[in-house]
Motif scaffolding. Sequence first.
Motif, PDB file in Angstrom:
ATOM      1  N   ASN A 176       1.022  -1.234   0.036  1.00 31.89           N
ATOM      2  CA  ASN A 176       0.249  -0.094   0.024  1.00 31.89           C
ATOM      3  C   ASN A 176       0.900   1.158   0.105  1.00 31.89           C
ATOM      4  OD1 ASN A 176      -2.356  -1.421  -0.030  1.00 31.89           O
ATOM      5  ND2 ASN A 176      -2.769  -1.149   2.296  1.00 31.89           N
ATOM      6  N   TYR A 177       1.860   1.279   0.868  1.00 34.99           N
ATOM      7  CA  TYR A 177       2.780   2.598   0.907  1.00 34.99           C
ATOM      8  C   TYR A 177       3.381   2.692  -0.428  1.00 34.99           C
ATOM      9  CZ  TYR A 177       6.275   5.739   2.499  1.00 34.99           C
ATOM     10  OH  TYR A 177       6.936   7.098   2.578  1.00 34.99           O
ATOM     11  N   ALA A 186       1.193   4.232  -2.986  1.00 35.40           N
ATOM     12  CA  ALA A 186       0.997   5.761  -2.681  1.00 35.40           C
ATOM     13  C   ALA A 186       2.215   6.448  -3.230  1.00 35.40           C
ATOM     14  CB  ALA A 186       0.935   5.856  -1.098  1.00 35.40           C
ATOM     15  N   ARG A 203       3.147  10.972   2.908  1.00 36.16           N
ATOM     16  CA  ARG A 203       1.929  11.236   2.682  1.00 36.16           C
ATOM     17  C   ARG A 203       1.137  10.739   4.091  1.00 36.16           C
ATOM     18  NH1 ARG A 203       1.067   9.826  -3.560  1.00 36.16           N
ATOM     19  NH2 ARG A 203       2.642  10.977  -4.500  1.00 36.16           N
ATOM     20  N   GLY A 210      -3.554   9.055  -2.577  1.00 37.25           N
ATOM     21  CA  GLY A 210      -2.791   8.025  -2.043  1.00 37.25           C
ATOM     22  C   GLY A 210      -2.708   8.053  -0.251  1.00 37.25           C
ATOM     23  N   SER A 211      -3.103   8.940   0.147  1.00 40.04           N
ATOM     24  CA  SER A 211      -2.873   9.246   1.418  1.00 40.04           C
ATOM     25  C   SER A 211      -3.647   7.974   2.293  1.00 40.04           C
ATOM     26  CB  SER A 211      -2.995  10.580   2.006  1.00 40.04           C
ATOM     27  OG  SER A 211      -4.744  11.100   1.878  1.00 40.04           O
ATOM     28  N   VAL A 271      -1.632   5.182   2.809  1.00 35.51           N
ATOM     29  CA  VAL A 271      -0.564   5.495   3.839  1.00 35.51           C
ATOM     30  C   VAL A 271      -1.148   5.156   5.184  1.00 35.51           C
ATOM     31  CG1 VAL A 271       0.958   6.877   4.848  1.00 35.51           C
ATOM     32  CG2 VAL A 271       0.653   6.796   2.243  1.00 35.51           C
TER      33      VAL A 271
END
Length: 282
Positions: free
Chosen positions: A229-230, A233, A256, A264-265, A268
């Motif tokens: 996921n990170y 982002a 982020r 995409g935050s 994060v």
Amino acid sequence: MAATPYVTAEEFRAHPTYLDLDTLRSGIMDPDAQTAELTNVLLMASAWADTVCNQPLGAHRVDLSTQGRIDYDGHLVLFPSDRPVLSVAAVSYGSTLSRMTYQAAPAARVDTNQTIYIPVGRTAVRGRVWADITYTAGWVSTVLTDTAGPGDTFLTVGDATGILPGARYRLWSPGAEETVTVSPAWTPPAVTAALTAVTVPLAAPIVHAHTSGAGLSGMPADMRLAVINYTIAQLMRPDTAAEDSYPDTSLSPGTRQQDSRKDGSGLVAEAERILNSYARRM
């Protein structure tokens, strides 16, 4: 920093990200160059996950000088810094720093709270003691350094740190994922700073073919998802400068956080939520 990312480039490409991963390096057509750059981003995402959790997540050696106690039953009780504890290689303890008793490969037990108990005998002086302990903590995360085919009963890995006899690990080759069990009779090598390829025997033959570079992991699936996921982002790129989410904030693209805009935050935030359950409390 981990030598290899917690999620390989091949595994990330197989994840449904819907990102263009063939133009990470502008003006370069070489697919290997694109894979190398994706690996760099995954390494940074892995390092970010370590930071969120206040410790390396990949299996690693810890040399800890601390204070503990010897309880009434003759157990040396120690509280590790990095978790989870996988194995204990050696310990020294004593009421003074100048008089320490050494044990190699002690018969350590680790409870559900990750407290380490080492039997030292009721003749030992009870109460607070100084201690130096060497142990392995974290989750196994390595890659194959050689191919493996159906029916093989061993795997060659680049880093055997944390791999334990009888333990189960996941081979994450896209489309050929499978779980393997290490032979209970295997004796792991000593953990050293210089990593060398190690052949690990299995309790049963593997089912699928796996290429060199395939990931072998003992990490929980949601921990790996946090790294994915990170990374997603970090790779989400606005179409124009007008869509830049950061001109009026103190945030940078590498950190982020919460933001109402679709940048995409949210990924994060979800990655942090997952990792917080594994974080070491300072």
